[in-house]
Design an enzyme around this catalytic site. Structure first.
Site, PDB file in Angstrom:
ATOM      1  N   LYS A   1       0.844  -1.203   0.000  1.00 54.71           N
ATOM      2  CA  LYS A   1       0.000   0.000   0.000  1.00 54.71           C
ATOM      3  C   LYS A   1       0.879   1.253   0.000  1.00 54.71           C
ATOM      4  O   LYS A   1       1.985   1.250   0.565  1.00 54.71           O
ATOM      5  CB  LYS A   1      -0.904  -0.039   1.237  1.00 54.71           C
ATOM      6  CG  LYS A   1      -2.005   1.000   1.285  1.00 54.71           C
ATOM      7  CD  LYS A   1      -2.904   0.725   2.497  1.00 54.71           C
ATOM      8  CE  LYS A   1      -4.046   1.721   2.619  1.00 54.71           C
ATOM      9  NZ  LYS A   1      -4.958   1.360   3.740  1.00 54.71           N
TER      10      LYS A   1
ATOM     11  N   SER B   1      -9.723   1.456   2.634  1.00 51.85           N
ATOM     12  CA  SER B   1      -8.819   2.360   1.947  1.00 51.85           C
ATOM     13  C   SER B   1      -7.737   1.651   1.141  1.00 51.85           C
ATOM     14  O   SER B   1      -7.069   2.260   0.311  1.00 51.85           O
ATOM     15  CB  SER B   1      -8.145   3.293   2.969  1.00 51.85           C
ATOM     16  OG  SER B   1      -7.328   2.567   3.876  1.00 51.85           O
TER      17      SER B   1
ATOM     18  N   SER C   1     -10.190  -1.409   6.471  1.00 51.27           N
ATOM     19  CA  SER C   1      -9.555  -1.055   5.205  1.00 51.27           C
ATOM     20  C   SER C   1      -8.831  -2.185   4.503  1.00 51.27           C
ATOM     21  O   SER C   1      -8.434  -2.035   3.350  1.00 51.27           O
ATOM     22  CB  SER C   1      -8.578   0.113   5.414  1.00 51.27           C
ATOM     23  OG  SER C   1      -9.288   1.304   5.648  1.00 51.27           O
TER      24      SER C   1
END
Length: 436
Positions: A66, A142, A166
């Protein structure tokens, strides 16, 4: 076609890089690729395999990370353009360092919502990576690019963060496995924070086994095969009530079928009640969510700048939280710790808790891009069930449920520190859910 395990790491990497090159003009899943370093890592893995000096089950796996993990020599953007001129990281995030040491091939950084604050998957600074099953649908956030990359096969394992769901939200919406460990197990060093109290780092992959391997490495443990825990004899609590409201008919049916399969395998399925604890925490957080309050302090330096190029879905809620006194936040966190202890006691009669990961499946991107009310409705539903594990310091995993046109997940939650037990039970549950 040869089985993936018989293909060299370099050949597998080149297959993925070729796919990404073919779509380079419209790339949405990755924000940065590490082509040359990934090739070096893949070649090194292949040399180890040829000499019998492999580093373990993660050696040669293609891994995406990420966009909030430090990589030495570059600024860590965390999905925000205002960080483009930030000082470059001096060293890799600790989990990235551990992944590399275990032989992982780090292919690139993936799309995320700005500062990891929102859960639908939209970030105004970047094109939305469409869901892996249907590009017209939201990916969830996310860790949006993480979910898509693992589901579409442009990595074997994706590494994300989970503050209110997330990891599990994009995993569920893209039809894969996502694991949120007990927060204290995996160090946050070198990961851009949203809420240090709630943040957890974990893997997304197509199988529980790959999540087990990555989780162990990230936690600094020696990865080893995990024995599947039999479903027979497990006592599984179902927290009916608030967390089952507004459940889509398709997900309700898939969840019911999943419970039937667990029961047929010998699990004891019993209803349990946790709504009172959820309600008490909701009352305590009327001053603001814990994530929003912590993030407001992290971002205080720019929050009052109206010209700051930051998503209003991030800027405006965090700005409101700046007005909450520190004393009120301290009192809230004390209440949260007490309620987490009460939840731990409440769940003690059960081996695990099961519920739908999200009450709805992925919605069309077009339906939430400009409709603020619809966006807020969808985000609230996506977060509702998942955030329980963060707020009450639990661990949780989402597994794909079968028979759905749009993917959705079965979430298994466990008490703080029961990660190995949840993962071993998930190996058995995964096999049951995949049976025809």
């Amino acid at each position: 076609m040869p089985h993936p395990t018989t293909i060299s790491a370099r050949d597998r990497l080149e297959q993925i890089l070729s796919r990404l090159n073919d779509r380079r003009s419209e790339e949405k899943t990755f924000t940065r690729l590490y082509v040359e370093s990934a090739r070096r890592e893949a070649d090194a893995s292949d040399r180890r395999r040829q000499t019998g000096a492999g580093l373990g089950p993660l050696d040669g796996k293609i891994v995406s990370i990420k966009d909030l993990f430090d990589v030495a020599g570059e600024p860590t953007l965390a999905g925000s353009i205002i960080r483009r001129n930030s000082p470059p990281a001096q060293k890799d995030a600790l989990v990235v360092k551990r992944l590399r040491a275990a032989g992982a091939v780090i292919i690139g950084k993936t799309h995320m919502t700005e500062f990891a604050f929102t859960a639908v998957g939209l970030n105004p600074h970047y094109a939305v990576p469409g869901n892996a099953t249907d590009k017209r649908l939201v990916p969830g956030g996310s860790s949006s690019g993480a979910g898509v990359s693992a589901a579409e096969g442009t990595c074997d394992i994706a590494i994300g963060s989970d503050t209110g769901g997330s990891i599990r939200i994009p995993a569920a919406l893209n039809g894969i496995v996502g694991f949120k460990p007990t927060a204290s197990r995996v160090p946050l060093d070198g990961s851009f924070p949203l809420s240090p109290i709630l943040d957890s780092l974990g893997p997304l992959a197509k199988t529980v086994a790959d999540c087990v391997t990555a989780d162990a490495v990230m936690a600094g443990e020696q990865p080893k095969p995990l024995v599947a825990r039999p479903i027979a004899g497990l006592r599984i609590g179902i927290p009916r009530g608030t967390l089952f409201e507004d459940l889509s008919a398709e997900i309700a049916a898939a969840f019911s079928e999943s419970l039937d399969r667990l029961a047929e395998a010998g699990a004891e399925i019993v209803d349990c009640t946790i709504d009172d604890l959820i309600d008490r925490l909701a009352e305590a957080t009327r001053i603001g969510s814990i994530a929003g309050l912590e993030a407001s302090r992290i971002h205080a330096g720019w929050l009052n700048d109206d010209a700051a190029p930051v998503d209003d879905r991030v800027k405006l809620p965090l700005r409101r939280r700046l007005t909450v006194p520190d004393a009120a936040i301290s009192a809230l966190l004390q209440t949260q710790r007490a309620l987490a202890a009460a939840m731990d006691e409440r769940l003690s009669p059960y081996d695990l808790i099961a519920l739908p990961t999200t009450p709805i499946a992925a919605v069309p991107i077009a339906s939430v891009e400009t409709d603020v009310a619809e966006y807020n409705r969808v985000e609230g539903l996506l977060l509702r069930n998942c955030q329980v594990a963060n707020q009450f310091d639990l661990n949780a995993i989402t597994l794909p449920m079968r028979g759905l046109v749009r993917p959705a997940g079965l979430m298994l939650m466990g008490r703080n520190g029961t990660d190995a037990a949840i993962l071993s039970a998930s190996l058995s549950a995964e096999a049951l859910l995949r049976e025809n």
